[in-house]
Scaffold this motif. Structure first.
Motif, PDB file in Angstrom:
ATOM      1  N   THR A   1      -9.245 -28.525 -30.876  1.00 23.60           N
ATOM      2  CA  THR A   1     -10.502 -29.536 -30.989  1.00 23.60           C
ATOM      3  C   THR A   1     -11.654 -28.908 -30.652  1.00 23.60           C
ATOM      4  N   THR A   2     -12.830 -29.800 -31.097  1.00 20.69           N
ATOM      5  CA  THR A   2     -14.192 -29.412 -30.828  1.00 20.69           C
ATOM      6  C   THR A   2     -14.331 -29.031 -29.272  1.00 20.69           C
ATOM      7  N   GLU A   3     -13.733 -30.017 -28.672  1.00 18.83           N
ATOM      8  CA  GLU A   3     -13.986 -29.894 -26.988  1.00 18.83           C
ATOM      9  C   GLU A   3     -13.306 -28.996 -26.164  1.00 18.83           C
ATOM     10  N   ASP A   4     -12.163 -28.419 -26.631  1.00 19.38           N
ATOM     11  CA  ASP A   4     -11.415 -27.655 -25.674  1.00 19.38           C
ATOM     12  C   ASP A   4     -11.247 -26.207 -26.157  1.00 19.38           C
ATOM     13  N   PHE A   5     -11.444 -25.299 -25.276  1.00 20.13           N
ATOM     14  CA  PHE A   5     -10.967 -23.835 -25.768  1.00 20.13           C
ATOM     15  C   PHE A   5     -10.496 -23.092 -24.530  1.00 20.13           C
ATOM     16  N   PRO A   6      -9.012 -23.324 -24.486  1.00 17.77           N
ATOM     17  CA  PRO A   6      -8.343 -22.799 -23.544  1.00 17.77           C
ATOM     18  C   PRO A   6      -8.136 -20.933 -23.567  1.00 17.77           C
ATOM     19  N   LEU A   7      -8.111 -20.397 -22.343  1.00 16.02           N
ATOM     20  CA  LEU A   7      -7.803 -18.901 -22.523  1.00 16.02           C
ATOM     21  C   LEU A   7      -6.612 -18.604 -21.796  1.00 16.02           C
TER      22      LEU A   7
ATOM     23  N   VAL B   1     -20.037 -28.353 -19.506  1.00 15.99           N
ATOM     24  CA  VAL B   1     -18.956 -27.407 -19.634  1.00 15.99           C
ATOM     25  C   VAL B   1     -18.070 -27.574 -18.373  1.00 15.99           C
ATOM     26  N   THR B   2     -16.821 -27.813 -18.413  1.00 16.77           N
ATOM     27  CA  THR B   2     -15.917 -28.041 -17.543  1.00 16.77           C
ATOM     28  C   THR B   2     -14.792 -27.081 -17.328  1.00 16.77           C
ATOM     29  N   GLN B   3     -14.643 -26.174 -16.445  1.00 18.50           N
ATOM     30  CA  GLN B   3     -13.776 -25.054 -16.361  1.00 18.50           C
ATOM     31  C   GLN B   3     -12.872 -25.184 -15.408  1.00 18.50           C
ATOM     32  N   THR B   4     -11.717 -24.973 -15.496  1.00 21.32           N
ATOM     33  CA  THR B   4     -10.722 -25.055 -14.316  1.00 21.32           C
ATOM     34  C   THR B   4      -9.546 -23.918 -14.434  1.00 21.32           C
ATOM     35  N   PRO B   5      -8.915 -23.340 -13.310  1.00 21.00           N
ATOM     36  CA  PRO B   5      -9.486 -23.706 -12.017  1.00 21.00           C
ATOM     37  C   PRO B   5     -10.522 -22.836 -11.425  1.00 21.00           C
ATOM     38  N   LYS B   6     -11.206 -22.981 -10.347  1.00 19.44           N
ATOM     39  CA  LYS B   6     -12.160 -22.324  -9.849  1.00 19.44           C
ATOM     40  C   LYS B   6     -11.522 -20.872  -9.161  1.00 19.44           C
ATOM     41  N   PHE B   7     -10.451 -20.971  -8.507  1.00 20.87           N
ATOM     42  CA  PHE B   7      -9.762 -19.722  -8.066  1.00 20.87           C
ATOM     43  C   PHE B   7      -8.387 -19.836  -8.539  1.00 20.87           C
ATOM     44  N   GLN B   8      -7.843 -18.491  -8.580  1.00 22.61           N
ATOM     45  CA  GLN B   8      -6.426 -18.390  -9.116  1.00 22.61           C
ATOM     46  C   GLN B   8      -5.991 -16.985  -8.307  1.00 22.61           C
ATOM     47  N   VAL B   9      -4.727 -16.854  -7.867  1.00 23.53           N
ATOM     48  CA  VAL B   9      -4.088 -15.518  -7.697  1.00 23.53           C
ATOM     49  C   VAL B   9      -3.033 -15.443  -8.106  1.00 23.53           C
TER      50      VAL B   9
ATOM     51  N   CYS C   1     -10.981 -24.827 -20.557  1.00 26.60           N
ATOM     52  CA  CYS C   1     -12.389 -25.007 -20.769  1.00 26.60           C
ATOM     53  C   CYS C   1     -12.640 -26.313 -21.644  1.00 26.60           C
ATOM     54  N   ALA C   2     -13.553 -27.241 -21.245  1.00 27.03           N
ATOM     55  CA  ALA C   2     -13.752 -28.340 -22.030  1.00 27.03           C
ATOM     56  C   ALA C   2     -15.384 -28.734 -22.058  1.00 27.03           C
ATOM     57  N   GLN C   3     -15.816 -29.137 -23.025  1.00 27.98           N
ATOM     58  CA  GLN C   3     -17.269 -29.366 -23.214  1.00 27.98           C
ATOM     59  C   GLN C   3     -17.483 -30.754 -23.999  1.00 27.98           C
ATOM     60  N   ASP C   4     -18.358 -31.433 -23.529  1.00 32.57           N
ATOM     61  CA  ASP C   4     -18.646 -32.804 -24.071  1.00 32.57           C
ATOM     62  C   ASP C   4     -19.935 -32.734 -24.769  1.00 32.57           C
ATOM     63  N   MET C   5     -20.442 -31.908 -25.458  1.00 31.79           N
ATOM     64  CA  MET C   5     -21.957 -31.787 -25.881  1.00 31.79           C
ATOM     65  C   MET C   5     -21.738 -31.407 -27.502  1.00 31.79           C
TER      66      MET C   5
ATOM     67  N   TYR D   1     -19.751 -23.913 -31.167  1.00 36.38           N
ATOM     68  CA  TYR D   1     -19.851 -22.428 -30.592  1.00 36.38           C
ATOM     69  C   TYR D   1     -19.347 -22.616 -29.066  1.00 36.38           C
ATOM     70  N   MET D   2     -17.937 -22.156 -28.850  1.00 29.01           N
ATOM     71  CA  MET D   2     -17.357 -21.756 -27.630  1.00 29.01           C
ATOM     72  C   MET D   2     -16.926 -20.442 -27.232  1.00 29.01           C
ATOM     73  N   SER D   3     -17.100 -19.764 -26.137  1.00 29.41           N
ATOM     74  CA  SER D   3     -16.632 -18.419 -25.857  1.00 29.41           C
ATOM     75  C   SER D   3     -16.257 -18.214 -24.441  1.00 29.41           C
ATOM     76  N   TRP D   4     -15.509 -17.245 -24.172  1.00 27.56           N
ATOM     77  CA  TRP D   4     -15.291 -16.844 -23.002  1.00 27.56           C
ATOM     78  C   TRP D   4     -15.584 -15.477 -22.501  1.00 27.56           C
ATOM     79  N   TYR D   5     -16.083 -15.043 -21.416  1.00 24.78           N
ATOM     80  CA  TYR D   5     -16.591 -13.918 -20.811  1.00 24.78           C
ATOM     81  C   TYR D   5     -15.735 -13.492 -19.688  1.00 24.78           C
ATOM     82  N   ARG D   6     -15.866 -12.347 -19.269  1.00 27.00           N
ATOM     83  CA  ARG D   6     -15.362 -11.865 -18.202  1.00 27.00           C
ATOM     84  C   ARG D   6     -16.548 -11.205 -17.652  1.00 27.00           C
TER      85      ARG D   6
END
Lengths: 114, 112
Positions: free
Chosen positions: B70-76, B4-12, B23-27, B31-36
């Motif tokens: 797409t199956t691979e991407d799930f942007p928030l 699972v590749t998630q970007t960016p690491k930091f943001q202000v 968010c992108a996954q290559d598996m 099922y994909m999800s976002w948590y805080r």
């Protein structure tokens, strides 16, 4: 709807003592249950999971958990705490009655005293 | 196999600004999800998806949008950032409900 309750936001034990972290779930049918651990400044990793094959589940680093349907519990234990066990632990549920989503508890931070 | 590749690491952000967490996954996970993650509150589910074209709300969906083309991407998407959205965000994916979640490395977001 599914929910997860972790009793105790902080637990402190001495090195070598028993670790017991509590997790209770609410679900119309027994769900799949998980324990994850998060070490400081790291992501979450799976400790163990219950998927109905056996009620006593063994995980990594000497941890185990027992599924008790009558008590709707899935408590995490380790016979002897090590300093390296200091971390935050999360119980999670998914599936069977709650749909596909995975829900986490609020977490329990484990402190280990020398 | 990147996982699972998630970007960016930091943001202000400033209040009212918008942004998209990627968010992108290559598996080939459906099922994909976002948590805080907030101190003392564990991981709270924002939105999730069980396949391309299918999304649903989680526990704390207000202020966030998602799509799954797409199956691979799930942007928030944060449409109008608020200080209450200051948090650490994790994307996660898995196969079936009895399988473990694979997590991205997290995004530390500060909204001023």
């Amino acid at each position: 709807a599914q929910s997860v309750t972790q009793l105790g936001s902080h637990v402190s034990v001495s090195e070598g003592a028993l670790v017991l972290l509590r997790c209770n779930y609410s679900s119309s049918v027994p769900p799949y249950l998980f324990w994850y651990v998060q070490y400081p400044n790291q992501g979450l990793q799976l400790l163990l999971k219950y998927t109905s094959a056996a009620t006593l589940v063994k995980g990594i680093n000497g941890f185990e958990a027992e599924f008790k349907k009558s008590e709707t519990s899935f408590h995490l234990t380790k016979p002897s705490a090590h300093m390296s066990d200091a971390a935050e632990y999360f119980c999670a549920v998914s599936g069977r009655g709650g749909g596909f989503k995975t829900i986490f508890g609020a977490g329990t931070r484990l402190f280990v005293k020398a | 196999n990147a996982g699972v590749t998630q970007t960016p690491k930091f943001q202000v952000l400033k209040t009212g600004q918008s942004m998209t967490l990627q968010c992108a996954q290559d598996m080939n996970h459906e099922y994909m999800s976002w948590y805080r993650q907030d101190p003392g509150m564990g991981l709270r589910l924002i939105h999730y998806s069980v396949g391309a074209g299918i999304t649903d709300q989680g526990e704390v969906p207000n202020g966030y949008n998602v799509s799954r083309s797409t199956t691979e991407d799930f942007p928030l998407r944060l449409l109008s950032a608020a200080p209450s959205q200051t948090s650490v965000y994790f994307c996660a994916s898995r196969g079936g409900p009895n399988e473990k979640l694979f997590f991205g490395s997290g995004t530390q977001l500060s909204v001023l």
